[in-house]
Design an enzyme around this catalytic site. Structure first.
Site, PDB file in Angstrom:
ATOM      1  N   ASP A  19       0.851  -1.193   0.000  1.00 31.46           N
ATOM      2  CA  ASP A  19       0.000   0.000   0.000  1.00 31.46           C
ATOM      3  C   ASP A  19       0.883   1.238   0.000  1.00 31.46           C
ATOM      4  O   ASP A  19       1.641   1.468   0.947  1.00 31.46           O
ATOM      5  CB  ASP A  19      -0.888  -0.041   1.269  1.00 31.46           C
ATOM      6  N   VAL A  42      -5.815   4.652  -6.148  1.00 30.90           N
ATOM      7  CA  VAL A  42      -4.671   5.053  -5.313  1.00 30.90           C
ATOM      8  C   VAL A  42      -4.784   6.537  -4.924  1.00 30.90           C
ATOM      9  O   VAL A  42      -4.421   6.936  -3.812  1.00 30.90           O
ATOM     10  CB  VAL A  42      -3.330   4.737  -6.024  1.00 30.90           C
ATOM     11  N   ASP A  43      -5.372   7.345  -5.815  1.00 29.31           N
ATOM     12  CA  ASP A  43      -5.566   8.778  -5.510  1.00 29.31           C
ATOM     13  C   ASP A  43      -6.463   8.924  -4.291  1.00 29.31           C
ATOM     14  O   ASP A  43      -6.176   9.678  -3.349  1.00 29.31           O
ATOM     15  CB  ASP A  43      -6.222   9.428  -6.742  1.00 29.31           C
ATOM     16  N   SER A 133      -1.953   4.754 -14.375  1.00 23.38           N
ATOM     17  CA  SER A 133      -2.874   4.555 -15.506  1.00 23.38           C
ATOM     18  C   SER A 133      -3.340   3.126 -15.737  1.00 23.38           C
ATOM     19  O   SER A 133      -4.150   2.897 -16.648  1.00 23.38           O
ATOM     20  CB  SER A 133      -2.266   5.074 -16.831  1.00 23.38           C
ATOM     21  N   GLY A 135      -5.150   1.222 -13.811  1.00 23.49           N
ATOM     22  CA  GLY A 135      -6.420   0.878 -13.146  1.00 23.49           C
ATOM     23  C   GLY A 135      -7.581   1.442 -13.944  1.00 23.49           C
ATOM     24  O   GLY A 135      -7.821   1.050 -15.090  1.00 23.49           O
ATOM     25  N   TYR A 137      -7.831   3.989 -15.619  1.00 22.66           N
ATOM     26  CA  TYR A 137      -7.472   4.586 -16.919  1.00 22.66           C
ATOM     27  C   TYR A 137      -7.134   3.549 -17.988  1.00 22.66           C
ATOM     28  O   TYR A 137      -6.805   3.913 -19.121  1.00 22.66           O
ATOM     29  CB  TYR A 137      -6.347   5.611 -16.737  1.00 22.66           C
TER      30      TYR A 137
HETATM   31  N1  APR Z   1      -1.277   1.508  -3.130  1.00 20.31           N
HETATM   32  C1  APR Z   1      -0.653   1.190  -4.302  1.00 20.31           C
HETATM   33  N2  APR Z   1      -1.308   0.980  -5.452  1.00 20.31           N
HETATM   34  C2  APR Z   1      -2.667   1.093  -5.433  1.00 20.31           C
HETATM   35  C3  APR Z   1      -3.392   1.435  -4.258  1.00 20.31           C
HETATM   36  C4  APR Z   1      -2.636   1.639  -3.077  1.00 20.31           C
HETATM   37  N3  APR Z   1      -3.210   1.960  -1.910  1.00 20.31           N
HETATM   38  N4  APR Z   1      -4.727   1.477  -4.575  1.00 20.31           N
HETATM   39  C5  APR Z   1      -4.825   1.158  -5.878  1.00 20.31           C
HETATM   40  N5  APR Z   1      -3.595   0.924  -6.402  1.00 20.31           N
HETATM   41  C6  APR Z   1      -3.232   0.543  -7.756  1.00 20.31           C
HETATM   42  C7  APR Z   1      -4.298  -0.058  -8.642  1.00 20.31           C
HETATM   43  O1  APR Z   1      -4.493  -1.431  -8.303  1.00 20.31           O
HETATM   44  C8  APR Z   1      -3.648   0.107 -10.001  1.00 20.31           C
HETATM   45  O2  APR Z   1      -2.698  -0.930 -10.213  1.00 20.31           O
HETATM   46  O3  APR Z   1      -2.869   1.726  -8.468  1.00 20.31           O
HETATM   47  C9  APR Z   1      -2.875   1.432  -9.863  1.00 20.31           C
HETATM   48  C10 APR Z   1      -3.515   2.614 -10.589  1.00 20.31           C
HETATM   49  O4  APR Z   1      -4.931   2.482 -10.556  1.00 20.31           O
HETATM   50  P1  APR Z   1      -5.905   3.765 -10.306  1.00 20.31           P
HETATM   51  O5  APR Z   1      -5.786   4.181  -8.898  1.00 20.31           O
HETATM   52  O6  APR Z   1      -7.239   3.403 -10.836  1.00 20.31           O
HETATM   53  O7  APR Z   1      -5.243   4.914 -11.201  1.00 20.31           O
HETATM   54  P2  APR Z   1      -5.355   5.211 -12.773  1.00 20.31           P
HETATM   55  O8  APR Z   1      -5.581   3.978 -13.566  1.00 20.31           O
HETATM   56  O9  APR Z   1      -4.167   6.073 -13.068  1.00 20.31           O
HETATM   57  O10 APR Z   1      -6.699   6.081 -12.885  1.00 20.31           O
HETATM   58  C11 APR Z   1      -6.672   7.378 -12.325  1.00 20.31           C
HETATM   59  O11 APR Z   1      -8.634   6.951 -11.056  1.00 20.31           O
HETATM   60  O12 APR Z   1      -8.761   7.086  -8.804  1.00 20.31           O
HETATM   61  C12 APR Z   1      -9.012   7.773  -9.943  1.00 20.31           C
HETATM   62  O13 APR Z   1      -8.719  10.082  -9.301  1.00 20.31           O
HETATM   63  C13 APR Z   1      -8.163   9.011 -10.056  1.00 20.31           C
HETATM   64  O14 APR Z   1      -9.417   9.796 -11.903  1.00 20.31           O
HETATM   65  C14 APR Z   1      -8.188   9.213 -11.523  1.00 20.31           C
HETATM   66  C15 APR Z   1      -8.100   7.792 -12.069  1.00 20.31           C
END
Ligand code: APR
Length: 193
Positions: A19, A42-43, A133, A135, A137
């Site tokens: 995490d 993750v955001d 990106s 997840g 995205y």
């Molecule tokens: N720690 C590490 N990695 C994490 C965590 C965490 N706590 N939570 C999720 N992840 C991983 C996901 O499993 C994925 O592999 O982070 C990676 C990116 O996924 P997303 O968080 O969905 O990010 P992204 O694909 O870049 O999409 C960004 O999603 O959450 C919204 O505000 C964000 O609109 C933006 C979009």
């Protein structure tokens, strides 16, 4: 599940499953969106762990951005507030379906290059990235991992944090980044269970 790779003579790249909000590197990177006001994934986890002051800092930062948004490929720095990390670097990755693959790769590479450039400017010794990106995205993980590791290697050639970590969130994503690191950097210096 972890592995350490040498990046040239003076830097290392560390992969692990965990995490990102618990990382005490100087900075952690959030996979943000253009509005910079948090979200899911993750955001959302980073905003939740950092507390409301992070939201306030992002709101203030937005006022300095053209149109109040951060375009894909960009990165900006805020404090870490209630996080163990001192700073958060908010990077906006590409929404894969919105670009042709070559442009998506350019924008994703820019996230890593911009973030390492900020860390270099701030004199940070360590930084942790998520898998930007891949997840919500929708960026295919294997392709994103290749772009990410190559971008980190290229960016570090101009200097930057001695330790670059990737906090991956599941074994499949770890395996993709491990394969990319072996392809780009060669055999790992150390491997853990
Ligand atoms: N720690 C590490 N990695 C994490 C965590 C965490 N706590 N939570 C999720 N992840 C991983 C996901 O499993 C994925 O592999 O982070 C990676 C990116 O996924 P997303 O968080 O969905 O990010 P992204 O694909 O870049 O999409 C960004 O999603 O959450 C919204 O505000 C964000 O609109 C933006 C979009």
């Amino acid at each position: 599940m972890e592995a350490t790779f040498a990046v040239g003579e003076t830097h290392s790249l560390e992969l692990f499953v965990g995490d990102i909000t618990r990382q005490s590197t100087d900075a952690i990177v959030s996979a943000a969106n253009a509005l910079l006001l948090g979200g899911g994934g993750v955001d959302g986890a980073i905003h939740k762990a950092a507390g409301p002051r992070l939201f306030e800092a992002c709101r203030a930062l937005k006022k300095t951005l053209p149109g109040g948004v951060l375009a894909a490929g960009g990165a900006v720095l805020t404090g870490g507030f209630d996080l163990p990390a001192r700073f958060v670097i908010h990077a906006v990755g590409p929404i894969y379906a919105e670009h042709d693959p070559a442009r998506a790769a350019e924008l994703l590479e820019s996230c890593y290059v911009q973030a390492i450039g900020i860390a270099r400017r701030e004199g940070l010794a360590s930084i942790t990235f998520p898998s930007i990106s891949t997840g919500v995205y929708g960026y295919p993980v294997a392709a994103a991992a290749e772009v990410a590791v190559a971008a980190v290697k290229r960016a570090l050639a101009s200097g930057g944090p001695a330790v670059v970590r990737f906090s991956l969130f599941d074994p499949d994503t770890f395996a993709a980044y491990h394969a990319a690191a072996v392809a780009v950097l060669g055999a790992p210096r150390a491997e853990g269970a």
